[in-house]
Design a protein around this motif. Structure first.
Motif, PDB file in Angstrom:
ATOM      1  N   ASP A 102       0.788  -1.291  -0.025  1.00  0.00           N
ATOM      2  CA  ASP A 102       0.094  -0.030  -0.029  1.00  0.00           C
ATOM      3  C   ASP A 102       1.054   1.261   0.064  1.00  0.00           C
ATOM      4  OD1 ASP A 102       1.002   0.508   2.753  1.00  0.00           O
ATOM      5  OD2 ASP A 102      -0.695  -0.447   3.473  1.00  0.00           O
ATOM      6  N   GLU A 103       0.264   2.573  -0.097  1.00  0.00           N
ATOM      7  CA  GLU A 103       0.983   3.583   0.056  1.00  0.00           C
ATOM      8  C   GLU A 103       1.677   4.150   1.104  1.00  0.00           C
ATOM      9  OE1 GLU A 103      -2.074   3.329  -1.247  1.00  0.00           O
ATOM     10  OE2 GLU A 103      -2.403   4.178  -3.133  1.00  0.00           O
ATOM     11  N   ILE A 104       1.015   3.595   2.331  1.00  0.00           N
ATOM     12  CA  ILE A 104       1.772   3.686   3.716  1.00  0.00           C
ATOM     13  C   ILE A 104       3.210   3.123   3.655  1.00  0.00           C
ATOM     14  CG2 ILE A 104       1.614   3.397   6.289  1.00  0.00           C
ATOM     15  CD1 ILE A 104      -1.577   3.407   5.739  1.00  0.00           C
ATOM     16  N   ALA A 105       3.138   1.741   3.231  1.00  0.00           N
ATOM     17  CA  ALA A 105       4.375   1.012   3.139  1.00  0.00           C
ATOM     18  C   ALA A 105       5.346   1.643   1.958  1.00  0.00           C
ATOM     19  CB  ALA A 105       3.872  -0.434   2.698  1.00  0.00           C
ATOM     20  N   SER A 106       4.773   1.888   1.042  1.00  0.00           N
ATOM     21  CA  SER A 106       5.836   2.450  -0.073  1.00  0.00           C
ATOM     22  C   SER A 106       6.471   3.643   0.673  1.00  0.00           C
ATOM     23  CB  SER A 106       4.951   3.160  -1.264  1.00  0.00           C
ATOM     24  OG  SER A 106       4.192   2.123  -1.520  1.00  0.00           O
ATOM     25  N   MET A 107       5.880   4.806   1.295  1.00  0.00           N
ATOM     26  CA  MET A 107       6.641   5.879   1.775  1.00  0.00           C
ATOM     27  C   MET A 107       7.533   5.173   3.065  1.00  0.00           C
ATOM     28  SD  MET A 107       6.514   9.098   1.468  1.00  0.00           S
ATOM     29  CE  MET A 107       7.976   9.749   2.328  1.00  0.00           C
ATOM     30  N   ALA A 108       7.165   4.423   3.686  1.00  0.00           N
ATOM     31  CA  ALA A 108       7.904   3.667   4.646  1.00  0.00           C
ATOM     32  C   ALA A 108       9.274   3.257   4.009  1.00  0.00           C
ATOM     33  CB  ALA A 108       7.302   2.791   5.450  1.00  0.00           C
ATOM     34  N   ALA A 109       8.913   2.344   3.066  1.00  0.00           N
ATOM     35  CA  ALA A 109      10.249   1.756   2.440  1.00  0.00           C
ATOM     36  C   ALA A 109      11.244   2.884   1.702  1.00  0.00           C
ATOM     37  CB  ALA A 109       9.620   1.050   1.339  1.00  0.00           C
ATOM     38  N   VAL A 110      10.607   3.872   1.160  1.00  0.00           N
ATOM     39  CA  VAL A 110      11.489   5.050   0.747  1.00  0.00           C
ATOM     40  C   VAL A 110      12.329   5.737   1.895  1.00  0.00           C
ATOM     41  CG1 VAL A 110      11.147   7.346  -0.140  1.00  0.00           C
ATOM     42  CG2 VAL A 110       9.950   5.593  -1.414  1.00  0.00           C
ATOM     43  N   VAL A 111      11.679   5.905   2.906  1.00  0.00           N
ATOM     44  CA  VAL A 111      12.363   6.625   4.080  1.00  0.00           C
ATOM     45  C   VAL A 111      13.221   5.428   4.700  1.00  0.00           C
ATOM     46  CG1 VAL A 111      11.864   7.659   6.233  1.00  0.00           C
ATOM     47  CG2 VAL A 111      10.354   7.959   4.592  1.00  0.00           C
ATOM     48  N   GLY A 112      12.914   4.370   4.895  1.00  0.00           N
ATOM     49  CA  GLY A 112      14.190   3.042   5.040  1.00  0.00           C
ATOM     50  C   GLY A 112      15.246   3.223   4.185  1.00  0.00           C
ATOM     51  N   ALA A 113      14.875   3.222   2.963  1.00  0.00           N
ATOM     52  CA  ALA A 113      15.888   3.220   1.999  1.00  0.00           C
ATOM     53  C   ALA A 113      16.849   4.734   1.992  1.00  0.00           C
ATOM     54  CB  ALA A 113      15.365   3.054   0.502  1.00  0.00           C
ATOM     55  N   SER A 114      16.102   5.787   2.218  1.00  0.00           N
ATOM     56  CA  SER A 114      16.898   6.885   2.109  1.00  0.00           C
ATOM     57  C   SER A 114      18.000   6.902   3.438  1.00  0.00           C
ATOM     58  CB  SER A 114      16.012   7.853   2.361  1.00  0.00           C
ATOM     59  OG  SER A 114      16.518   9.070   2.677  1.00  0.00           O
ATOM     60  N   LEU A 115      17.244   6.072   4.667  1.00  0.00           N
ATOM     61  CA  LEU A 115      18.183   6.363   5.798  1.00  0.00           C
ATOM     62  C   LEU A 115      19.489   5.314   5.383  1.00  0.00           C
ATOM     63  CD1 LEU A 115      15.735   6.444   8.424  1.00  0.00           C
ATOM     64  CD2 LEU A 115      17.194   8.072   7.703  1.00  0.00           C
ATOM     65  N   ALA A 116      19.180   4.247   4.671  1.00  0.00           N
ATOM     66  CA  ALA A 116      20.447   3.398   4.373  1.00  0.00           C
ATOM     67  C   ALA A 116      21.254   4.019   3.191  1.00  0.00           C
ATOM     68  CB  ALA A 116      19.687   2.146   3.978  1.00  0.00           C
ATOM     69  N   GLY A 117      20.988   5.275   2.609  1.00  0.00           N
ATOM     70  CA  GLY A 117      21.945   5.848   1.594  1.00  0.00           C
ATOM     71  C   GLY A 117      21.358   6.218   0.193  1.00  0.00           C
TER      72      GLY A 117
END
Ligand SMILES: Cc1ncc(C[n+]2csc(CCOP(=O)(O)OP(=O)(O)O)c2C)c(N)n1
Lengths: 275, 381
Positions: free
Chosen positions: B59-74
């Protein structure tokens, strides 16, 4: 808790922790710490991700990269971290409300993808952080501030849910058996794929008091009397298992793991692109 | 390998995806929704070929979460959505703003509320793009009006997101997203890529939110051995949770100041025929196309009309508007909602000139004739 192990794995400057007296969350934290030690986890390459709740505060105590996210979304954030840097070890800490209510969708899909991470659910059967409202694992007819006349819903079996959704490893342990909990978590940490451990923990402050279950010690005794090891459970018939909680390693399967499958896809597509 | 340079006919959504790749995108998570889906489909095909990661989340909540997680990992990370999906992303957008995770969120606006008119354009999310998540937070929102600008502004969005460590929203709409136009893609090597300030690996005593030397703290990227703690609770320089008090206020003020201190650079505008203008049309995105045409028609009728297009919707270019307000008789603000941009125009104008709103919410694009009609009313009252 300033032992050499704690010095190595925890942010000792963050202790003492925020949990109530008698809460089992500290026991689960200790089990995870010993499991990380058993697998010789490199804490420079470990990320602990959590949601929101008492359990999720545990992420702040581990001396490694930590990500304390939004309520229910830990697995989705963790998916992003793992995909961006598959070489990192990702551990997800969550509560029963965090994982199975607001985060239920992410739980089944992380398990279905079989993305490599170790998910530990601190199951105290209530919403501890918000003072004891019922959760998807609250037993039928238990009492809670939002179920003052008794909870009429059925409870989720989180391990069964993880298994049918596609997790590679599923285990359950209770806080009265902290050693075996650490051992099961260590196995989960070694598993390729999505590994799930349900840690049954006591909340004497809200769940215990509201349901007249006595002190933390009484609640641990209750655990001991109501848990059955999986090996023994296999020899019992359903009637004998009624009202019992089966603990131990419940499931293991070697499905293809997501980040490896994705790396293979990239390799295949790029090879086709150049030929 | 991003694109081949040269002239191409492409769709706005595709240009946006192409711009993201040119900006160094290496992570996309999304969930299908009209009229933004082409961004995801295009990247599903292209990202694996560049060695990047594409995932369709649950869903979109998960998409946004994954984007932030990936961003924090560089990772340089992005998601794209529309209407209902944009609403779902709001909580984790606020999280990104607080933890200072650079990322780009594309919102291809469609007519709401709720499921609304799923395939029709709208500008109903102008305020949501600024204030959608709870609490005070910085916001940078860019609104392209052409396919070419979808490409350019996506690159800009990444660079601003990285440099300021903020989520940047690219606010397009169904018309811009689905329209096909000629685009001249620049040589990929000519595209400037800015990266977030980053703490070197294994820096002793690294503080993940050290803000004493810059208002944008260098990032302790996950896996770099700096053992960062990142939380959605208000936090100190170590990233540890704090309670109420001056430190909490200082954090919230610093986050907002990252944008405020750079207003003149961030608040981009496109103006035409403004020198002698008596009536100025202020419009963004697809409506600005009709607006410019209307201004030209008005000039043919002898009306001293001007055109002002905020390329950056937030921070709103209020200084520019305030200066114009001293010189002109009035403004016309056509928009595909019941009046959102017009609030900002009124706020900047402060009664010094007339402000005439023009709304359309039937799911169809405002025509040049409609804008011209409003222009005439203000020019010849
Ligand atoms: C979106 C959202 N909804 C509700 C809350 C309030 N909230 C905080 S913790 C929590 C429940 C936590 O329960 P659980 O996950 O079982 O963990 P525990 O506190 O029992 O360890 C809730 C409902 C919130 N923080 N965010």
């Amino acid at each position: 808790m300033s032992t050499p192990l704690a010095e190595k794995y925890l942010r000792v400057d963050r202790l003492p922790h925020i949990w109530c007296r008698g809460c089992g969350h500290g026991t689960v934290l200790g089990a995870l710490m010993r499991a990380l030690d058993e697998v010789e986890a490199d804490m420079d390459r470990t990320v602990v991700v959590s949601g929101i709740g008492c359990a999720s505060r545990a992420a702040g105590y581990f001396n490694c990269d930590g990500l304390h996210t939004t309520h229910g979304r830990a697995l989705a954030f963790a998916t992003g971290v793992k995909l961006a840097r598959p070489e990192l070890r990702v551990v997800v800490i969550t509560g029963d409300g965090d994982l199975a209510a607001i985060g239920g969708n992410h739980f089944i899909h992380a398990a279905r993808r079989n993305i490599e991470m170790t998910c530990i659910c601190f199951n105290n059967h209530v919403y501890g952080m918000t003072s004891g409202q019922h959760s998807p694992t609250s037993p039928r007819l238990s009492l809670a501030p939002t179920a003052p006349y008794g909870h009429i819903e059925r409870d989720f079996d989180l391990c069964e849910l993880a298994r049918v959704a596609g997790a590679s490893y599923v285990a359950r342990a209770a806080t009265y058996q902290a050693r075996s909990m650490a051992r099961l978590i260590a196995r989960a940490l070694r598993q390729q794929g999505f590994a799930f451990v349900e840690a049954i923990t006591q909340c004497p402050t809200y769940y215990g008091r509201r349901n007249r279950l006595g002190s933390a010690a009484d609640m641990l005794r209750w655990q001991k009397e109501h848990t059955v090891d999986v090996a023994r459970a296999r020899q019992l018939d359903p009637a004998e298992l009624e009202g019992k909680i089966v603990v131990g390693e419940l499931h293991r399967a070697d499905w293809p793991e997501y980040t490896r499958a994705y790396a293979e896809l990239v390799a295949r597509v790029r090879e086709e692109g150049t030929s | 390998m991003p694109h081949e340079p040269g002239v191409r006919l492409m769709q706005g959504n595709e240009a946006c995806a192409e711009g993201a790749l040119a900006a160094g995108l290496d992570f996309f998570a999304g969930y299908p929704i009209t009229p933004s889906t082409e961004v995801a489909e295009f990247l599903a095909e292209r990202l694996p070929r560049t060695g990047g990661t594409f995932i369709q989340m649950e869903d979109e909540i998960a998409s946004m979460a994954a984007v932030v997680g990936a961003s924090l990992a560089g990772a340089r990370a992005m998601t794209a959505t529309s209407g209902p999906g944009f609403s779902l992303k709001q909580e984790n957008l606020g999280f990104a703003a607080l933890v200072e995770a650079p990322c780009v969120v594309v919102n291809v606006q469609r007519q709401g509320p709720s499921t609304g008119l799923p395939t029709s354009p709208s500008q109903g999310d102008i305020m949501q793009a600024r204030w959608g998540t709870h609490g005070d937070h910085p916001a940078v929102v860019l609104a392209p009006w052409s396919v070419h600008e979808c490409f350019d502004l996506t690159v800009t969005a990444f660079n601003l997101a990285e440099r300021l460590r903020i989520p940047v929203i690219l606010l397009t709409d169904e018309v811009i997203g689905h329209m096909r136009e000629k685009v001249t893609l620049p040589d990929p090597s000519s595209i400037r890529r800015e990266s977030r300030p980053r703490i070197p690996p294994r820096t002793p005593g690294a503080l993940p939110y050290e803000d004493r030397h810059s208002d944008v703290p260098p990032m302790a990227v996950f896996g770099d051995g700096n053992r960062a703690h990142v939380t959605g609770l208000l936090h100190d320089r170590r990233g540890y949770p704090i309670g109420p008090g001056p430190e909490a206020a200082a954090l919230i003020r610093r986050l907002q100041a990252k944008v405020d201190a750079r207003r003149s650079e961030l608040a981009m505008v496109h103006g035409e025929m403004l020198d002698d203008a008596e009536v100025v049309v202020v419009a963004v995105g697809c409506v600005a196309r009709s607006a410019l045409r209307a201004v030209r028609l008005a000039r043919q009728e002898g009306i001293a009309a001007g055109f002002l297009r905020p390329i950056t919707v937030w921070p709103f270019p209020e200084e520019r508007l305030a200066r114009l307000a001293e010189e002109v008789r009035g403004f016309v603000v056509p928009e595909m909602n019941l009046g959102q941009l017009v609030y900002e125009v009124e706020r900047a104008v402060r009664g010094r000139a007339a402000v005439r709103a023009y709304s359309r919410v039937d799911g169809n694009l405002i025509t040049p004739e409609e804008v011209l009609g409003a222009l005439r009313e203000v020019a010849r009252p």
